[in-house]
Design an enzyme around this catalytic site. Structure first.
Site, short mmCIF file in Angstrom:
data_model
loop_
_atom_site.label_atom_id
_atom_site.label_comp_id
_atom_site.label_asym_id
_atom_site.label_seq_id
_atom_site.Cartn_x
_atom_site.Cartn_y
_atom_site.Cartn_z
N SER A 110 55.86 10.44 25.78
CA SER A 110 55.90 9.21 26.37
C SER A 110 54.79 9.10 27.44
O SER A 110 54.03 9.73 27.74
CB SER A 110 57.05 8.38 26.69
OG SER A 110 57.06 6.98 26.77
N ASN A 111 54.73 7.94 27.91
CA ASN A 111 53.70 7.71 29.20
C ASN A 111 54.27 6.76 30.15
O ASN A 111 55.66 6.62 30.04
CB ASN A 111 52.51 7.19 28.64
CG ASN A 111 52.62 5.69 27.90
OD1 ASN A 111 52.97 4.81 28.65
ND2 ASN A 111 52.48 5.71 26.67
N HIS A 112 53.46 6.48 31.25
CA HIS A 112 54.15 5.65 32.33
C HIS A 112 54.08 4.26 32.34
O HIS A 112 54.24 3.65 33.38
CB HIS A 112 53.53 6.27 33.87
CG HIS A 112 53.66 7.65 34.26
ND1 HIS A 112 54.96 8.09 34.76
CD2 HIS A 112 52.89 8.64 34.38
CE1 HIS A 112 54.71 9.29 34.94
NE2 HIS A 112 53.53 9.80 34.78
N ALA A 116 51.07 0.30 25.89
CA ALA A 116 50.37 1.81 26.04
C ALA A 116 51.09 2.83 24.86
O ALA A 116 52.07 3.29 25.03
CB ALA A 116 50.84 2.47 27.32
#
Ligand code: CTP
Ligand code: CA
Length: 225
Positions: free
Chosen positions: A33-35, A100
């Site tokens: 995943s991402n922030h 995102a």
């Protein structure tokens, strides 16, 4: 005064926003995943509802409450988000891609938790579908807005994405600057359309969302006439 004006800008318009990160499963307990916090997308959803729009918020996993008067569609992976976006085609007039989205997903999700049997390991990845490009190239294409989060050459990449994905507008933001990055409360952006560019100075994401919704509404109405 601005609030009164904004309350009429999107009356009767169905607007869809994607927000937050996606999660791409590796095995039953792990993911890529991402922030992304989802704050910008949720602020846009709230501002659009205040402007009179009917809002669908296609959201990846976040810790945020659903804004008032917004219909939230919860998704996990990019594939889920892609399917949810295609399901609203023909119903919505404006689409804002703020999520995102993970660019790649594991080719296979293991059935069982992967054991650490080796000193190193590889995970094969395959590219995810480009959701905003699919929307912008759909037969029942809404007015389509993308975001470009970049750490370098911001405007060069933003202009390229506007053209390559066939978008009506792209909101460029510099995520190398941590005060306006993925998890920050503030943002500063440059809005790029085929006709020109406009910078909006650093401010809170809620306040910025109100300004962006006003700009999007203006460009949307111009595109209809
Ligand atoms: N986006 C999307 N689906 C994807 C990837 C991105 O809808 N699979 C959307 C994002 O929501 C954003 C825009 O495309 O509105 C730009 O995302 P970004 O990650 O900056 O661009 P990419 O095309 O993925 O290019 P790269 O990550 O290589 O910069
Ligand atoms: Ca990407």
């Amino acid at each position: 005064c601005a609030g009164l004006f904004n309350s009429r800008l999107l009356d009767g318009v169905h607007l869809t926003i994607t927000a937050g990160p996606t999660r791409e499963a590796i095995d039953p307990v792990r993911y890529i995943s991402n922030h992304s916090s989802g704050k910008m997308g949720y602020a846009l959803a709230s501002a659009a509802a205040d402007a009179g729009a009917r809002v669908s918020l296609i959201s990846g996993p976040t810790n945020l409450p659903c804004p008032d008067r917004v219909q939230r569609i919860d998704v996990v992976s990019a594939t889920d988000m892609h399917n949810a976006a295609l399901a609203v085609m023909g119903q919505c007039q404006v689409f804002i891609a703020c999520a995102a989205v993970a660019d790649y997903r594991p080719v296979n999700c293991a059935d069982q938790k992967i054991k650490k049997d080796n000193e190193s390991m590889r995970i094969d990845l395959v590219r995810n579908p480009d959701i905003v490009a699919a929307v912008a190239n759909h037969a029942q294409r809404p007015f389509t807005v993308g975001f470009a989060a970049e750490t370098q050459d911001l405007l060069h990449y933003a202009r390229d994405k506007l053209q390559r994905k066939n978008l009506d507008m792209i909101v460029a933001n510099d995520v190398a600057n941590t005060s306006i990055g993925f998890n920050a409360n503030d943002n500063a952006v440059t809005v790029v359309t085929p006709g020109g560019e406009q910078s909006i100075a650093q401010m809170g994401k809620n306040q910025l969302a109100v300004q962006l919704i006003a700009l999007i509404a203006q460009e949307f109405h111009c595109s209809q006439s």
